[in-house]
Design an enzyme around this catalytic site. Structure first.
Site, mmCIF file in Angstrom:
data_model
loop_
_atom_site.group_PDB
_atom_site.id
_atom_site.type_symbol
_atom_site.label_atom_id
_atom_site.label_comp_id
_atom_site.label_asym_id
_atom_site.label_seq_id
_atom_site.Cartn_x
_atom_site.Cartn_y
_atom_site.Cartn_z
ATOM 1 N N GLU A 67 98.703 82.809 80.248
ATOM 2 C CA GLU A 67 98.452 82.314 78.892
ATOM 3 C C GLU A 67 99.697 81.638 78.321
ATOM 4 O O GLU A 67 99.593 80.629 77.615
ATOM 5 C CB GLU A 67 98.019 83.452 77.973
ATOM 6 C CG GLU A 67 96.528 83.706 77.955
ATOM 7 C CD GLU A 67 96.046 84.344 79.247
ATOM 8 O OE1 GLU A 67 96.529 85.429 79.596
ATOM 9 O OE2 GLU A 67 95.184 83.742 79.919
ATOM 10 N N LEU A 68 100.865 82.200 78.618
ATOM 11 C CA LEU A 68 102.105 81.589 78.139
ATOM 12 C C LEU A 68 102.249 80.179 78.708
ATOM 13 O O LEU A 68 102.552 79.222 77.977
ATOM 14 C CB LEU A 68 103.311 82.449 78.529
ATOM 15 C CG LEU A 68 104.686 81.900 78.143
ATOM 16 C CD1 LEU A 68 104.806 81.697 76.648
ATOM 17 C CD2 LEU A 68 105.790 82.818 78.644
#
Length: 447
Positions: A67-68
């Site tokens: 997600e980062l």
């Protein structure tokens, strides 16, 4: 890609809480306290790194390194817009802390499983002026991670702007009874607590609107991953942890196959079988194998046993210094977190495990193989489906066809160049989501 509604005006102000929200919250807190007495496993996980961090903050919920990476352009843009705010990365996975800080050294990493006491504590120490939810979950406990309404509620109480980025639905049922009650009681409050909801497609927007999201706050902005994973200008100096090792691999003429997130034993077996075939023609070839969740000791033990049975000379990245790899090593196991996307740069050809991110190697213009049978509930599926439908993913469900494609890539066959051209054409047509996100969120940067 058209927006569902016009962008919010710069003069926009936060909407009030829905009628009865305070009563529903009080009921949920009573249930949470009862769960605490019975041994609630979300309690007691809170930690900060660095522990003494204080001051006004920009909260990001980013449950995994995936997600980062997926929303990194927006994180970088938001932090640049608000340099007065300390970025705080919230996750329930402590083993991602080092990788997070390598990507964003000025950040604070907050470990929490979503208990409301954690949200209050974090708000006291690092009160948010902005909160951004990175991709998942769009609903309470709607994914295999837990971002609770408590964090949204604390952010609103602090007057923070609240943004959903790259939203997409898993369609999971809440895993525990308390999570089920949170969704039943607070789902509409959760959706109503966002100032703007940026989602990947109109289907997601319609589903969220039907569940209570205000229509005038929904924005269809496309999938940011098509922008975030483009790395045509990657340089070895950008590698955060292994620049010397990668530089050596890039300088060598060894064929390098990088297998990313290859976790299931059956797929590992196929990749090893294809590599054994490949070594008949290219005996110096190197396999770099990155299992999903290297912290899972049972899976790592099974993988190492499989490699031993294959008779390969194996090295583990976690046990090596950053330097040239010994020439006798035939398989490098990438048992670290956060390095795979850089190691794809050394690949002659890549393979991505089922249900994982094909854009990381494609963003580096690497030939790619995959297997079929992807799960529609995984966040990687929308990208897989779009590229599959464009005919630019090369599925290989047996060792022979996989090895044939790898050989073609290593030998620079003309069909590989054509595959890469068509793939880049498809990827280019799907970019632009970051700019749409920025336009949708600009009104809330300095509310």
């Amino acid at each position: 890609m058209p927006e569902l509604t016009p962008s919010l005006p710069a003069s926009a102000v936060p909407a009030p809480s829905r009628p009865g929200e305070a009563l529903r919250w009080a009921l949920f807190r009573a249930l949470e306290r009862l769960s605490d007495l019975r041994g609630n496993n979300t309690l007691g996980a809170f930690s900060l790194a660095p522990a003494d961090a204080r001051g006004p903050a920009l909260w990001f919920y980013v449950t995994t390194i995936g997600e980062l990476n997926a929303v990194a352009p927006m994180i970088e843009w938001l932090t640049a817009q608000r340099p007065d705010l300390r970025p705080v990365l919230i996750t329930e996975h402590a083993h991602y802390r080092e990788a997070y800080l390598a990507r964003l050294p000025q950040a604070v990493v907050c470990i929490s499983r979503g208990h409301s006491s954690d949200a209050r504590r974090l708000a006291r120490m690092l009160p948010p002026a902005m909160l951004a939810l990175a991709e998942i979950p769009c609903l309470p406990s709607e994914a295999p991670c837990r971002f609770s309404y408590a964090f949204l509620r604390e952010a609103r109480r602090c007057g923070a702007a609240t943004l959903m980025l790259n939203g997409w639905l898993y369609h999971y049922d809440p895993p525990a009874r308390l999570d089920q009650l949170e969704r039943r009681l607070l789902e509409r409050d959760f959706l109503g607590a966002f100032d703007v909801l940026c989602v990947q497609d109109a289907e997601t927007a319609r589903a969220l609107e039907a569940r209570g999201a205000p229509r005038d706050r929904l924005q269809v902005t496309g999938n940011m991953k098509f922008d975030a994973m483009r790395r045509a200008d990657w340089r070895v100096e950008q590698a955060t942890r292994s620049p010397r090792l990668l530089g050596d691999l890039l300088a060598t003429d060894r064929p390098v196959i990088v297998g990313g997130c290859v976790t299931e034993l059956a797929e590992q077996h196929q990749v090893l079988g294809a590599f054994e075939r490949l070594r008949r023609t290219h005996p110096r070839a190197l396999l770099i194998l990155a299992p999903r969740h290297p912290e899972n000791l049972e899976r790592m033990t099974a993988l190492l046993a499989q490699l031993g049975e294959a008779g390969l000379v194996v090295a583990r990245r976690s046990q090596l210094a950053d330097g040239a790899l010994a020439p006798q090593v035939q398989c490098l196991v990438l048992d670290t977190v956060g390095e795979l996307r850089d190691f794809y740069a050394a690949a002659s050809v890549a393979h991505v495990g089922v249900d994982h991110n094909v854009l990381e190697p494609l963003g580096l213009n690497k030939p790619l193989t995959i297997r079929g049978g992807w799960d529609t509930t995984y966040p990687s599926y929308p990208v897989y489906r779009l590229l599959r439908d464009r005919g630019v993913l090369h599925e290989c469900d047996d060792e022979a066809t996989m090895c044939d494609y790898w050989l073609a890539a290593i030998d620079h066959a003309p069909r590989i160049a054509e595959d890469l051209r068509r793939t880049e054409e498809a990827l280019a047509s799907m970019r632009g989501s970051v700019a749409r996100h920025q336009a949708a969120c600009a009104a809330w940067i300095r509310r």
